[in-house]
Design an enzyme around this catalytic site. Sequence first.
Site: not given
Length: 238
Positions: A63, A212, A215
């Site tokens: 990711s 969040d 990230h």
Amino acid sequence: MLRNFITYGLSLAFLQLLIACSAEPVKETATTAETAKVESAVNSGSDANMGEAEILIVAFGDSLYAGYGVDQKEGFAPELQEALQAMGRDVRVHNAGVSGDTTAAGLRRMDFVIDSLSRKPDLVLLGLGGNDLLRGLKPSDTRANLDAMIENLQDRGIAVMLTGMLAPPNLGSEFSDEFNIIYPALAKKYDVALYPFFMDGVFGQPDLFLPDGLHPNAEGIDIIVEKITPQVAQALEG
């Protein structure tokens, strides 16, 4: 950089940013869902003009490479491409990041990704292992998978640059010692470039993350790219 290594090691929660969906045990063969994710990544990173660039780099990771949570143009691969082009490089950076990938998943999809390209890459950035940590997978398996990927790429005549991770002390000193040696040991074994900590300069800075808190946001990715670009450029000279 050393301060960032220490900060990183104090927080196991940081590793959550490396996994997007799957918490299933690693399987020996790719599932239908996994195959779909790989094909999606290949298609999203494809470019009809790929063959026109003098240099082709493949960003092969999880990711962190995929650009999770940001606009497609603000992800790691396109930002790195822009930075290298600003240095006068005629380069295309192909995004082959798949969120949630372990080293085992990466090993399974590597041939598919490389064979799907219109030409042989000049360099592969290899950034996997964080999800192995999150799942508590054996460091020996992580090392074996990365070893196999590097050997595969070198057998194809493709240069490799590793971007490393570090195990948090929460997992125990024995585990951490075994994991943390993986990247430098493989870099030495295969004589490949090593960027020890992909999140150097970003981790520990809340304003560089998405809401969040896990990230990196577009600004965080910009910092990552700014710090890693000189070493990528140097690896191309290899």
